[in-house]
Design a protein around this motif. Structure first.
Motif: not given
Length: 125
Positions: A78-85
């Motif tokens: 999946t796309a990178c989440s804002r939290g992981l970023w």
């Protein structure tokens, strides 16, 4: 800077898509971990691209072509989440914020920021 991050990696498999890894990162014991599922891609050949007549096809997409992976690799499913970023890139300039929810995907990143994210992710090894 990836200092202070704790990482957890859990391996698994499912019938439909095969081998996966759950990579979880957190900065402190009180923080909620941010998890990304990665899928193992076996070496081999596959077709990539979209037919010219596919409904909804973007003009920037390329026609189908044969692609070869000489080595297996891991890829996020999946796309990178804002939290992981935010967790991994806390000191980097942020991308434009459309939503403040950690579960939303990151968007509007420059190629340089995306490469820096990848570099930091690889440094966790």
């Amino acid at each position: 800077d990836t200092g202070g991050l704790s990482t957890t990696l859990k391996l698994g498999s499912d019938e439909r898509f095969g081998v996966f890894a759950l990579l979880s990162l957190r900065r402190g014991a009180q923080d909620r971990p941010q998890t990304q599922r990665l899928r193992w891609l076996e070496p081999g050949e596959f077709m990539m691209g979209t037919p010219l007549d596919e409904p909804g096809r973007a003009s920037t997409e390329r026609e189908p072509r044969l692609v070869a992976l000489s080595r297996g690799c891991w890829m996020a499913d999946t796309a990178c989440s804002r939290g992981l970023w935010r967790l991994l890139m806390s000191d980097a300039a942020a991308a434009p914020e459309a939503e403040d929810d950690d579960a939303f995907p990151m968007q509007g990143l420059s190629p340089a920021l995306a490469l820096e994210f990848t570099r930091r992710l690889q440094a966790l090894r």
